[in-house]
Design an enzyme around this catalytic site. Structure first.
Site, mmCIF file in Angstrom:
data_model
loop_
_atom_site.group_PDB
_atom_site.id
_atom_site.type_symbol
_atom_site.label_atom_id
_atom_site.label_comp_id
_atom_site.label_asym_id
_atom_site.label_seq_id
_atom_site.Cartn_x
_atom_site.Cartn_y
_atom_site.Cartn_z
ATOM 1 N N CYS A 169 2.958 -6.379 9.744
ATOM 2 C CA CYS A 169 2.680 -5.314 8.777
ATOM 3 C C CYS A 169 4.048 -4.916 8.248
ATOM 4 O O CYS A 169 4.990 -4.726 9.035
ATOM 5 C CB CYS A 169 2.008 -4.129 9.479
ATOM 6 S SG CYS A 169 1.888 -2.662 8.431
ATOM 7 N N GLU A 173 5.000 6.252 7.538
ATOM 8 C CA GLU A 173 4.889 6.986 6.267
ATOM 9 C C GLU A 173 5.374 8.438 6.429
ATOM 10 O O GLU A 173 5.845 9.050 5.487
ATOM 11 C CB GLU A 173 3.438 6.969 5.746
ATOM 12 C CG GLU A 173 2.939 5.595 5.303
ATOM 13 C CD GLU A 173 3.319 5.203 3.865
ATOM 14 O OE1 GLU A 173 3.502 6.100 3.031
ATOM 15 O OE2 GLU A 173 3.453 3.986 3.605
ATOM 16 N N SER A 185 0.821 -1.210 0.000
ATOM 17 C CA SER A 185 0.000 0.000 0.000
ATOM 18 C C SER A 185 0.859 1.266 0.000
ATOM 19 O O SER A 185 0.349 2.351 -0.250
ATOM 20 C CB SER A 185 -0.890 0.000 1.237
ATOM 21 O OG SER A 185 -0.083 -0.059 2.392
#
Ligand code: DGL
Length: 269
Positions: free
Chosen positions: A185, A153, A12
């Site tokens: 993750c 991020e 993602s």
């Protein structure tokens, strides 16, 4: 299928680069095409329907690059979309969940394993399912950590805010006496040092990227797809938004420069 074709890898956002790094290390001869869905991150709070739609679009895009195999370098997409997509395409595809579960089951001594991931990954129960299939005596304690992805991020890898959030999410897990914690993750290995500081040296942090690259090697060997030409591997990077931010980030994660990064309109696939 040409053995010199690249491997498609997607996530993602930037998290999947932790898997790319491990593939580069264990399979230096393999070229890769990476796609980070930076416009639509995070996946971890989205429904199965949405993650499946996004993953299908990405797989379609990667197939235009004539990839010989695909690695879903995202736990959320591995949990919610991989089972369906596996039935829909005719090239080998693998995720990160099964290798991660295998690694944890092999390394635990107490059979008490912790798992952290996005809301959707934890809700899917997929890690517990794989772990109990391997060893029914394993006890699993799971916790969703939705703020970890935006912190990563944003590049806040060593920051007081990140330390605070880690304490908030992980204090219960710490009391359970787990000996292994799966970083479920692909963004989480980037804050591994901070997580390890909090959990202490007695808890072994499991990064599924290592086992994923190992399983990829086995899969390519079995399917006679391993590139043994001796030619220099090359890497291409694609994102759905924010090239500059991605490149800056990738430079911190990967051992080589991310020369070629392009934005594509993933909605058109
Ligand atoms: N890095 C991804 C994973 O492994 C997803 C993070 C997100 O988009 O929420 O689950």
């Amino acid at each position: 299928m040409n053995t010199q074709s690249p491997i498609g890898v997607f996530d993602s956002g930037v998290g999947g680069l932790t898997v790319v790094k491990e593939i580069m290390r264990q399979l230096p001869g393999e070229s890769m095409v990476y796609f980070g869905d930076t416009a639509r991150v995070p996946y971890g709070s989205k429904s199965k329907k949405t993650v499946l739609k996004y993953s299908r679009q990405i797989v379609k895009f990667l197939q235009t690059k004539e990839v010989k195999a695909i690695v879903v370098a995202c736990n959320t997409a591995s949990a919610l979309a991989l089972p369906e997509i596996k039935q829909e395409i005719d090239i080998p595809i693998m995720g990160v969940v099964e290798p991660g579960a295998k690694m944890a089951a092999e390394s635990t001594k107490t059979n008490n394993i912790g798992i952290i991931g996005t809301e959707s990954t934890i809700k899917s129960g997929i890690y517990s399912k794989f772990l109990r299939n391997i060893n029914p005596d394993i006890t699993v304690v799971a916790r969703a950590c939705p703020l970890f992805v935006p912190l990563v991020e944003e590049g806040l890898l060593e920051d007081r805010i990140t330390d605070d959030v880690i304490g908030r999410y992980l204090h219960e897990l710490k009391e359970y006496g787990i000996d292994s914690l799966i970083l479920g993750c692909t963004h989480y290995p980037l804050i591994r040092n901070a997580i390890s500081r909090y959990m202490g040296p007695e808890v072994n942090l499991i990064n599924p990227a290592y086992e994923t690259a190992k399983s990829l090697k086995v899969m390519l060997t079995e399917q006679k797809l391993l590139n043994q030409s001796g030619e220099q591997a090359h890497y291409e990077y694609y994102v759905s938004d924010g090239v500059d931010k991605f490149r800056t980030f990738a430079a911190q994660v990967l051992p080589c420069d991310v020369e070629q990064t392009m934005v594509i309109d993933i909605e058109s696939y």
